[in-house]
Design an enzyme around this catalytic site. Structure first.
Site, PDB file in Angstrom:
ATOM      1  N   HIS A 258      75.285   4.244 -10.934  1.00  0.00           N
ATOM      2  CA  HIS A 258      76.118   4.981 -11.922  1.00  0.00           C
ATOM      3  C   HIS A 258      77.560   4.710 -11.585  1.00  0.00           C
ATOM      4  CE1 HIS A 258      76.450   8.407 -14.494  1.00  0.00           C
ATOM      5  NE2 HIS A 258      77.544   8.537 -14.104  1.00  0.00           N
ATOM      6  N   GLU A 259      78.197   4.931 -10.434  1.00  0.00           N
ATOM      7  CA  GLU A 259      79.585   4.740 -10.428  1.00  0.00           C
ATOM      8  C   GLU A 259      79.968   3.568 -10.561  1.00  0.00           C
ATOM      9  OE1 GLU A 259      81.257   7.647 -10.623  1.00  0.00           O
ATOM     10  OE2 GLU A 259      79.446   8.847 -10.348  1.00  0.00           O
ATOM     11  N   HIS A 262      80.709   2.557 -14.092  1.00  0.00           N
ATOM     12  CA  HIS A 262      81.933   3.106 -14.471  1.00  0.00           C
ATOM     13  C   HIS A 262      82.936   2.414 -13.889  1.00  0.00           C
ATOM     14  CE1 HIS A 262      81.092   7.051 -16.114  1.00  0.00           C
ATOM     15  NE2 HIS A 262      80.327   7.624 -15.058  1.00  0.00           N
ATOM     16  N   GLU A 288      80.569   6.793 -20.082  1.00  0.00           N
ATOM     17  CA  GLU A 288      79.087   7.044 -19.582  1.00  0.00           C
ATOM     18  C   GLU A 288      78.042   6.279 -20.075  1.00  0.00           C
ATOM     19  OE1 GLU A 288      79.111   9.319 -17.344  1.00  0.00           O
ATOM     20  OE2 GLU A 288      77.103  10.132 -17.179  1.00  0.00           O
TER      21      GLU A 288
HETATM   22 ZN    ZN Z   1      79.252   9.337 -14.972  1.00  0.00          ZN
END
Ligand code: ZN
Length: 493
Positions: A258-259, A262, A288
């Site tokens: 997830h990170e 980003h 996101e």
């Molecule tokens: Zn996020």
């Protein structure tokens, strides 16, 4: 010096200052010794005060007006720079200084109260502060201005151009089909559970390994530990992420993906946008979409784990030696209506967001009282997810957003989920052999496409404009619903 050059210099200085603030924040959450807290708070107040003064300076206002008069002659990128700087100038100048100070004082008190309320499962401790924050947020909407609904002003803070009506339409398209999908798939995939804890150092090594495979550039970023994972930018060549490690959870994998998603967005921004307001992801929703793309669309897919599961087994034999690939993939996709948003699976997740959106809209338009929240929360969880909230700690007190005074943030999570599926559709047209690409671990191919289509542009295009350029259509719930239907049908087959 000509206007545009002056504006660019101004932009570079402000961006530098914000990166210094980000460095202080990163340090605070990752490395800062406990007793430094008060001193750091003072440093924050001093530096952000100085930065704020630069941001509302009449000199900047004049530059923006002058540049605006020459708009026709500016390139697409320079027009975008003007758009982003003007937007930020308006946000900064429309809120009176005393208002900003009161808001931030109240938000820091509210966070302490929220922590205590959550620990004691007593909403009453948080209620008076939340009431005041809602009041100030309504005032904030009036200061910022809006066309139709006060909540529009707060949505726009997080997702440029987003309106209440658009969010209502989005959930209108989503709600009934999602409830149907939950009924269809809930309880049909067995969740994973672990008897043996995962060694923390092994978790960190594996997270690093996945990040490397995704193409996260460790020469332009790093991975650290913090209680709440986050991604931050300290400079064009400095995009940092944090992750957390718990003994019996797979969060180390999905947090890293997830990170990492980003961070790849940020690392992929074209170098010619460095040290400018355009050197940033364009909105929370699009950001996101990138984290959810890697976490869910790629990271919870069967082909991805064809490549990486043998390595996971090797790294953690006590947990996985006797688990098959198919059971693992089913386990990480188990659909279970629950109480906690951050633990939710892909099918139920957006219903958690819908509940928060309905509540926020009611609070901001004044049709819902803060005192009614625990009851309303229980009713909505029963109605949409079929679960009973026993304690407010696992109910209305679970998220920190409202204690920050953040209203209008939650819908960007759903925008990200929808956009990730839509972007995946566009990727599959480019790479019809996507299954083999993932199974071969050729994540570079995926990352390079994302960088070319999305990351490289930074904040040049508006969120909706960018999505339409990449996928050929504005944001829609249909690709996401089709993605869920197809994926989960094949998982339960
Ligand atoms: Zn996020």
């Amino acid at each position: 010096m000509e206007t545009l050059a002056q504006l660019k210099k101004y932009s570079a200085e402000l961006v530098d200052l914000h990166h210094v603030l980000a460095l202080m924040q990163w340090d605070q959450e990752v490395r800062m010794p406990r007793r430094a807290a008060e001193g750091r708070a003072g440093q924050f107040a001093t530096l952000s005060g100085l930065v704020h003064r630069r941001e509302v300076a009449p000199e900047l206002g004049a530059l923006l007006v002058e540049a605006g008069a020459q708009k026709e002659r500016l390139s697409v990128e320079d027009q975008a720079l003007l758009r982003v700087m003007r937007r930020s100038y308006n946000q900064n100048t429309r809120l009176p200084e005393e208002f900003v100070a009161e808001f931030s004082r109240l938000a820091s008190q509210a966070q302490m109260a929220w922590l205590e309320a959550r620990e004691q499962a007593d909403f009453g401790i948080f209620q008076p502060l939340l009431e005041r924050l809602v009041e100030l947020s309504r005032q904030q909407a009036e200061y910022l201005g809006y066309a139709a609904h006060p909540y529009d002003a707060l949505l726009d803070l997080h997702e440029e151009g987003l309106t209440t009506v658009q969010v209502e339409e989005m959930f209108g398209e989503l709600q009934a089909p999602l409830v149907g999908l939950v009924k269809k798939f809930a309880g049909r995939l067995a969740p994973l559970s672990f008897g043996e804890p995962f060694a923390l150092s092994g978790q960190e090594r594996f997270a690093e390994h996945l990040l490397m495979a995704m193409g996260f550039d460790f020469n332009r970023g790093c991975l650290a530990r913090s209680p709440h994972p986050f991604t931050t930018t300290l400079g064009h060549h400095d995009r940092r992420i944090t992750n957390r490690y718990a003994p019996k959870s797979l969060d180390f994998i999905f947090g890293a993906l997830h990170e990492g998603g980003h961070a790849l967005y940020e690392q992929g921004i074209d170098e010619r946008l460095a040290r400018s307001h355009l050197d940033d992801g364009v909105s929370l929703g699009i950001h996101e979409s990138q984290s959810r793309f890697w976490e869910n669309v790629v990271g919870r897919s069967h082909p991805f784990w064809q490549r990486f599961f043998p390595e996971l087994q090797q790294a953690f034999p006590a947990q996985f030696a006797h688990t098959g690939l198919d059971d693992f993939v089913r386990g990480i996709n188990a659909v279970t209506p629950g109480l906690i948003r951050v633990d939710a699976d892909e099918v139920t997740y957006n219903l958690h967001v819908l509940i928060r959106f309905e509540i926020e809209k009611g609070l901001i338009e004044g049709s819902l009282e803060v005192g009614a929240l625990p009851r309303v929360w229980r009713e909505k969880y029963r109605q949409y997810l079929g679960v009973e909230v026993e304690s407010d700690a696992d109910g209305v007190l679970q998220d920190i957003h409202w204690a920050h005074g953040s209203f209008g943030y939650f819908p960007t999570y759903t925008i990200g989920n929808l956009a990730s599926a839509q972007i995946w559709g566009a990727y599959k047209q480019y790479d019809p052999g996507f299954g083999q690409t993932l199974a071969a671990g050729n994540l570079t191919k995926v990352r390079e496409w994302l960088a070319r289509e999305i990351h490289g542009h930074g904040s040049v295009y508006l969120p909706q404009e960018l999505l339409t350029r990449v996928t050929g259509a504005p944001l829609s719930a249909q690709p996401f619903l089709a993605y869920l239907e197809e994926k989960f049908s094949s998982l339960v087959a």
